[in-house]
Design a protein around this motif. Structure first.
Motif, short mmCIF file in Angstrom:
data_model
loop_
_atom_site.label_atom_id
_atom_site.label_comp_id
_atom_site.label_asym_id
_atom_site.label_seq_id
_atom_site.Cartn_x
_atom_site.Cartn_y
_atom_site.Cartn_z
N GLY A 137 0.78 -1.23 0.00
CA GLY A 137 0.00 0.00 0.00
C GLY A 137 0.81 1.28 0.00
N THR A 138 2.14 1.16 0.11
CA THR A 138 2.98 2.37 0.15
C THR A 138 3.55 2.74 -1.21
OG1 THR A 138 5.03 1.20 0.70
CG2 THR A 138 3.64 1.90 2.55
N GLU A 139 3.24 1.97 -2.25
CA GLU A 139 3.81 2.26 -3.57
C GLU A 139 3.52 3.70 -4.02
OE1 GLU A 139 2.74 -2.16 -3.37
OE2 GLU A 139 1.73 -0.26 -2.93
N PRO A 140 2.28 4.20 -3.85
CA PRO A 140 2.04 5.60 -4.25
C PRO A 140 2.90 6.59 -3.47
CG PRO A 140 -0.04 4.44 -3.98
CD PRO A 140 1.03 3.55 -3.43
N ALA A 141 3.08 6.35 -2.18
CA ALA A 141 3.90 7.24 -1.36
C ALA A 141 5.36 7.18 -1.79
CB ALA A 141 3.76 6.89 0.12
N THR A 152 6.45 -7.76 -13.81
CA THR A 152 5.02 -7.51 -13.94
C THR A 152 4.17 -8.54 -13.21
OG1 THR A 152 4.98 -8.76 -16.02
CG2 THR A 152 5.33 -6.38 -16.18
N ASP A 153 4.81 -9.61 -12.69
CA ASP A 153 4.10 -10.65 -11.96
C ASP A 153 4.34 -10.55 -10.46
OD1 ASP A 153 6.76 -11.30 -11.99
OD2 ASP A 153 6.46 -13.42 -12.51
N THR A 189 -1.14 -1.08 -14.45
CA THR A 189 -2.19 -0.05 -14.48
C THR A 189 -2.18 0.75 -13.19
OG1 THR A 189 -3.75 -1.75 -13.74
CG2 THR A 189 -3.69 -1.25 -16.10
N ASP A 190 -1.96 0.08 -12.05
CA ASP A 190 -1.87 0.79 -10.77
C ASP A 190 -0.61 1.65 -10.72
OD1 ASP A 190 -4.15 -0.57 -10.11
OD2 ASP A 190 -3.23 -1.86 -8.61
N PHE A 191 0.50 1.07 -11.19
CA PHE A 191 1.75 1.83 -11.21
C PHE A 191 1.60 3.09 -12.05
CE2 PHE A 191 5.59 2.65 -13.78
CZ PHE A 191 6.44 3.10 -12.78
#
Length: 201
Positions: free
Chosen positions: A128-132, A153-154, A160-162
């Motif tokens: 959940g911290t990827e956006p941060a 990618t796996d 798409t989220d990235f």
């Protein structure tokens, strides 16, 4: 750190030392460990200031330093940072959580010309911290600077989220490849190397 990273929660005890030993052995055997650094070096001016985000044992940042760049590496794992300091003097290696990155507080206030996030780092940050992480890394790059990211990618982080997280971080997608040596992107590729740019001011 606000949350334990997947590097801590999803690996077995001793994993960090195994990782250190693995890359020391590969280096001793003469393996090519500088592919990511070659790509970055080709994309930035000589003597650029580069952030190695998720620097691990320092192989990418060290190869960039050999090419004349000023490098600061940051990793959440103190054992990996100590290995980088021992094996690759020159760059500055720091312990830090990329999701809370604030290098000005550690004496590195000058913005970077580029940042690299290699080695599946985004697959090992806390869930959940990827956006941060993308937001904090982007905040350390100057306007018109680049952020180059590579991961499988796996690995549980859909592209798409990235892509949506990168846009939210203020970054613009410029290129995508299937490998660090610039093989063309295919939708069925199992790895993605993405070049993002922070728009000019």
């Amino acid at each position: 750190m606000s949350k334990p990273t997947r590097w801590v929660t999803d690996t077995k005890p001793g994993h960090s030392q195994w990782y250190i030993d693995r890359f020391r052995r590969l280096a001793a055997e003469g393996a090519d460990l500088a592919g990511e650094a070659r790509l970055l070096d080709a994309m930035v001016p000589p003597g650029s200031r580069i952030l190695d985000a998720g620097s691990g044992t320092g192989r990418v940042g060290a190869a960039l330093a050999v090419r004349g760049h000023s490098v600061v590496g940051v990793d959440a794992d103190p054992a990996l940072v100590e290995a980088a300091r021992a094996d690759h003097p020159g760059p500055r290696w720091l312990v830090g959580d990329l999701a809370e990155l604030d290098l000005a507080a550690q004496g590195e206030a000058e913005p970077f010309d580029a940042a690299v996030i290699a080695g599946n780092v985004l697959a090992f940050v806390a869930p959940g911290t990827e956006p941060a992480v993308l937001t904090r890394v982007a905040a350390h790059v100057r306007p018109d600077g680049i952020v180059v990211v590579g991961f499988g990618t796996d690995r549980g982080y859909p592209l798409t989220d990235f892509d949506a997280d990168a846009v939210a971080a203020g970054l613009r997608l410029e290129h995508r490849f299937a490998t660090w040596d610039l093989r063309p992107w295919r939708e069925d590729a199992d790895f993605a190397v993405t070049v993002l740019r922070r728009p000019p001011a």
